[in-house]
Each structure stands twice: as structure tokens, then as C-alpha cells.
Design an enzyme around this catalytic site. Structure first.
Site, PDB file in Angstrom:
ATOM      1  N   GLY A  15       9.743  -2.933  -0.377  1.00 22.00           N
ATOM      2  CA  GLY A  15       9.400  -1.742   0.413  1.00 22.00           C
ATOM      3  C   GLY A  15       9.433  -2.078   2.036  1.00 22.00           C
ATOM      4  O   GLY A  15       9.577  -3.420   2.527  1.00 22.00           O
ATOM      5  N   GLN A  16       9.316  -1.219   2.637  1.00 22.37           N
ATOM      6  CA  GLN A  16       9.221  -1.320   4.143  1.00 22.37           C
ATOM      7  C   GLN A  16       7.952  -2.206   4.914  1.00 22.37           C
ATOM      8  O   GLN A  16       8.354  -3.219   5.507  1.00 22.37           O
ATOM      9  CB  GLN A  16       9.047  -0.077   4.980  1.00 22.37           C
ATOM     10  CG  GLN A  16      10.134   1.021   4.649  1.00 22.37           C
ATOM     11  CD  GLN A  16      11.416   0.504   5.573  1.00 22.37           C
ATOM     12  OE1 GLN A  16      11.336  -0.019   6.825  1.00 22.37           O
ATOM     13  NE2 GLN A  16      12.684   0.821   5.204  1.00 22.37           N
ATOM     14  N   ILE A  17       6.833  -2.174   4.306  1.00 21.68           N
ATOM     15  CA  ILE A  17       5.570  -2.948   4.414  1.00 21.68           C
ATOM     16  C   ILE A  17       6.153  -4.388   3.972  1.00 21.68           C
ATOM     17  O   ILE A  17       5.774  -5.389   4.796  1.00 21.68           O
ATOM     18  CB  ILE A  17       4.437  -2.432   4.126  1.00 21.68           C
ATOM     19  CG1 ILE A  17       4.080  -1.071   4.749  1.00 21.68           C
ATOM     20  CG2 ILE A  17       3.232  -3.566   4.310  1.00 21.68           C
ATOM     21  CD1 ILE A  17       3.025  -0.140   4.305  1.00 21.68           C
ATOM     22  N   GLY A  18       6.499  -4.484   2.732  1.00 21.47           N
ATOM     23  CA  GLY A  18       6.860  -5.686   2.399  1.00 21.47           C
ATOM     24  C   GLY A  18       7.920  -6.481   2.990  1.00 21.47           C
ATOM     25  O   GLY A  18       7.561  -7.776   3.243  1.00 21.47           O
ATOM     26  N   ARG A  95       3.008  10.471  -0.851  1.00 20.92           N
ATOM     27  CA  ARG A  95       2.883  11.855  -1.142  1.00 20.92           C
ATOM     28  C   ARG A  95       3.922  12.619  -1.087  1.00 20.92           C
ATOM     29  O   ARG A  95       4.510  12.427   0.376  1.00 20.92           O
ATOM     30  CB  ARG A  95       1.708  12.297  -0.170  1.00 20.92           C
ATOM     31  CG  ARG A  95       1.239  13.935  -0.611  1.00 20.92           C
ATOM     32  CD  ARG A  95      -0.026  14.185  -0.206  1.00 20.92           C
ATOM     33  NE  ARG A  95      -0.654  15.411  -0.383  1.00 20.92           N
ATOM     34  CZ  ARG A  95      -1.790  15.676   0.348  1.00 20.92           C
ATOM     35  NH1 ARG A  95      -2.443  14.976   0.851  1.00 20.92           N
ATOM     36  NH2 ARG A  95      -2.326  16.897  -0.129  1.00 20.92           N
ATOM     37  N   ARG A 101      -2.985  16.768  -3.618  1.00 22.57           N
ATOM     38  CA  ARG A 101      -3.645  15.393  -3.440  1.00 22.57           C
ATOM     39  C   ARG A 101      -4.048  15.024  -4.773  1.00 22.57           C
ATOM     40  O   ARG A 101      -3.957  13.632  -5.349  1.00 22.57           O
ATOM     41  CB  ARG A 101      -4.950  15.560  -2.432  1.00 22.57           C
ATOM     42  CG  ARG A 101      -5.512  14.222  -2.220  1.00 22.57           C
ATOM     43  CD  ARG A 101      -6.329  14.367  -1.065  1.00 22.57           C
ATOM     44  NE  ARG A 101      -6.950  12.757  -0.937  1.00 22.57           N
ATOM     45  CZ  ARG A 101      -6.517  12.179  -0.049  1.00 22.57           C
ATOM     46  NH1 ARG A 101      -5.442  12.193   0.692  1.00 22.57           N
ATOM     47  NH2 ARG A 101      -6.840  10.806   0.054  1.00 22.57           N
ATOM     48  N   ASN A 134      -1.666   3.442  -0.082  1.00 17.71           N
ATOM     49  CA  ASN A 134      -2.700   4.881   0.097  1.00 17.71           C
ATOM     50  C   ASN A 134      -2.723   5.621  -1.347  1.00 17.71           C
ATOM     51  O   ASN A 134      -1.868   5.799  -1.972  1.00 17.71           O
ATOM     52  CB  ASN A 134      -2.192   5.405   1.210  1.00 17.71           C
ATOM     53  CG  ASN A 134      -2.460   4.940   2.473  1.00 17.71           C
ATOM     54  OD1 ASN A 134      -3.813   4.100   2.228  1.00 17.71           O
ATOM     55  ND2 ASN A 134      -1.779   4.845   3.632  1.00 17.71           N
ATOM     56  N   HIS A 190     -10.091   4.968   4.688  1.00 19.66           N
ATOM     57  CA  HIS A 190      -8.763   4.743   5.501  1.00 19.66           C
ATOM     58  C   HIS A 190      -8.075   6.231   5.441  1.00 19.66           C
ATOM     59  O   HIS A 190      -7.207   6.407   4.513  1.00 19.66           O
ATOM     60  CB  HIS A 190      -7.956   3.839   4.716  1.00 19.66           C
ATOM     61  CG  HIS A 190      -6.738   3.749   5.629  1.00 19.66           C
ATOM     62  ND1 HIS A 190      -6.502   3.762   7.069  1.00 19.66           N
ATOM     63  CD2 HIS A 190      -5.374   3.688   5.269  1.00 19.66           C
ATOM     64  CE1 HIS A 190      -5.144   3.778   7.308  1.00 19.66           C
ATOM     65  NE2 HIS A 190      -4.584   3.874   6.327  1.00 19.66           N
TER      66      HIS A 190
END
Length: 328
Positions: A15-18, A95, A101, A134, A190
Site C-alpha cells: 500500500g501507499q504507507i508501505g 472507510r 463507522r 485506522n 488518533h
């Protein structure tokens, strides 16, 4: 004498953060320039994701990092977490449009229950776990509750992005260097309810609160700016903050592993009852780290405004925990 490699699991690895974090871990930015690492990379068992992961691994190979002692691709947490010393749980279900939620909590509940159980079964007993995906605090709470044989204190949630965002806003407001700000604290979840608290902060020994001396700015500009920064980045870039999240995860793990030299940082940790936060609530606290352990900064006075902010973020967390109780 060269150090023995440590095993680092990263979920959501393609993924992007990975993509923003793996090269920095492999270069030694997280655990030190003398610490070899073996990367155990987890992605969902979908051909497209596994193929993307192979591409990321090819790039990691092409960097020829001296500290990268090995890497593996996995689709099952039971193999990905085998003997890991560090686990960065980045992958989570974002989400979607029109998603309630409660739905988000349920979908992620299933992911983090499975990952907690896998860590419980196969990870090192001293594994340090950071949940980035998240809702991070509640996902970390689920993983912790699903791993009864591991110490609860091994599970943490990422509040460092809020902490770093707060530091940069204070630097910009005061015109001072971000590196000179000490004793910043972020309390709670967070989420936009987090409470970034600079009442104790100093710059070269001077009080930041006295320097700014503007409660209206604190309540109506500073806190909303830090709390809603993620949404502002999505509005500007069209995608969520990945590089800054990766950077915060590196900061969190580096400080936990290597220590903070007495400096305060913020970590989401299971409460031990400090500051009236119920035990086991995954809550952001100011901490210092030494010898691979974190310690909450104790005995800080909490004024009426701060207590109100802390109560608000605690209520949100308790509602989230109640929303996943049936999964545990």
C-alpha cells in the site's frame, strides 16, 4: 561484531504507507545503522496485491541495502508473523463512501482479531507492535485483546502523526525551530478528538504557552488544524497522508526501540489507570522511552479545559470499544 538480524513484519506492505516506509526501514532509519533486518511482508491473498508486493520487493532488492538481510512475501499472518521482533500493522480497511463507522469497526475488527491471534501464536514473546491502520487505537485494542499470552504493553497505537503535526504548527506560530520544542503531549484517540497539549512545552527553556499566550488560538485554530489535518491533506492531494504517516511510524518505533534520551513523545498505549483513564483503554499519553520500554510522564496537572478535552476523546474511545466488544 555485527548484530544478529531482527525480524520486522509489515502488513499492507504494497500500500501507499508501505511503499513510503519499507525503504526507510531497510536503510536503517528505524532500528539503527548497525542493525540488519529481515522483512516479513504481508498483503491480502489477492493476485493483484501479491503482484504489487513482488514489484516493491524487486525495488527493495535494487537498492542493495547493506542492512537488508532478507525478505519474504506472505498472504497469511500465521507465516508473516513467525518469530517477529517488530510488527507494523499498517493494512486496514479504509472507510468507503456511505460506510457507517460501525461497519468500519466490524470489518477492521475481523482483520485485527486474526492478526492479534497470529501474533499470539507465533511472534517473539517480546514483539513490539505498532498499529497504524485506522481506527488505530481501537484496532490496537482488538489485537491486544486477541493476544492474551503476550504482554498488553507490547501493543501500541500511532499518535505520533498528531504529535508531529502539533510540533510543526507550534514552530510555525512561534517562528522557532521544530527541533527546539520539548515536552509536547497528545492525549487520547488518533482522531479529530485528540487533545494536543502544549501547556508544558518549552523552547530553549521558555514556556510555549506564555510565548503564544492566546487561548482563543489554542481552542479555535490550533486544535482543529491538528485534528483535521488528515482531511485537509485528502482535500488538497486527493489521497490520504502516506509519507507523513510512514515518517511518524518510523519515529514511534525508533524511539521505542532506541530510546528518547529523556525527551517526551506521544504513544497510544494500554492505560494502566494513569490520569483516571480506565485500564486497558488504548490511549495517547506523553511518554519517555529507555531500554526498549516506554514510561508515562506522571503527575502533570490537568486543568479544566484539558480535562474536558480528555473526557471527550475518552468517550469516543469507549464508544468504539463498546462497538467491538461482541467481536472479542
Amino acid at each position: 561484531m555485527s548484530k544478529k538480524p531482527v525480524r520486522v513484519a509489515v502488513t499492507g506492505a504494497a500500500g501507499q504507507i508501505g511503499y513510503a516506509i519499507l525503504f526507510r526501514i531497510a536503510s536503517g532509519e528505524m532500528l539503527g545503522k548497525d542493525q540488519p533486518v529481515i522483512l516479513q511482508l504481508l498483503e491480502v491473498p489477492v493476485e493483484k496485491a501479491q503482484q504489487a508486493l513482488q514489484g516493491v520487493m524487486m525495488e527493495l532488492q535494487d537498492c542493495a541495502f547493506p542492512l537488508l538481510a532478507g525478505m519474504e512475501a506472505h498472504s497469511d499472518p500465521m507465516t508473516a508473523f513467525k518469530d517477529v521482533d517488530y510488527a507494523l500493522l499498517i493494512g486496514s480497511r479504509p472507510r468507503g463512501p456511505g460506510m457507517e463507522r460501525a461497519e468500519l469497526l466490524a470489518v477492521n475488527g475481523a482483520i485485527f482479531t486474526a492478526q492479534g491471534k497470529a501474533l499470539n501464536a507465533v511472534a517473539s514473546r517480546n514483539v513490539k507492535v505498532l498499529v497504524v491502520g485506522n481506527p488505530a487505537n481501537t484496532n490496537a485494542y482488538i489485537a491486544m485483546k486477541s493476544a492474551p499470552d503476550l504482554p498488553a504493553k507490547n501493543f501500541t497505537a500511532m499518535l505520533r502523526l498528531d504529535h508531529n503535526r502539533a510540533l510543526s504548527q507550534l514552530a510555525s506560530k512561534t517562528g522557532k525551530a521544530v527541533a527546539d520544542i520539548e515536552k509536547m503531549a497528545v492525549w487520547g484517540n488518533h482522531s479529530p478528538t485528540m487533545y494536543a497539549d502544549y501547556r508544558f512545552a518549552t523552547i530553549n527553556g521558555e514556556s510555549v504557552k506564555d510565548m503564544i499566550n492566546d487561548q482563543d488560538w489554542n481552542a479555535n485554530t490550533f486544535l482543529p488544524t491538528v485534528g483535521k489535518r488528515g482531511a485537509a491533506i485528502i482535500a488538497a492531494r486527493g489521497v490520504s497522508s502516506a509519507a507523513s504517516a510512514a515518517n511518524a511510524a518510523i519515529d514511534h518505533m525508533r524511539d521505542w526501540a532506541l530510546g528518547t534520551n529523556g525527551k517526551w513523545v506521544t504513544m497510544g498505549i494500554p492505560s494502566d489507570g494513569q490520569y483516571g483513564i480506565p485500564k486497558e483503554t488504548m490511549f495517547g499519553f506523553p511518554v519517555t522511552c529507555e531500554g526498549g520500554e516506554y514510561k508515562v510522564v506522571q503527575n502533570l496537572p490537568i486543568d479544566a479545559f484539558s480535562q474536558e478535552c480528555i473526557n471527550k476523546t475518552l468517550k469516543e474511545l469507549q464508544d468504539e470499544q463498546a462497538g467491538v466488544a461482541h467481536l472479542l
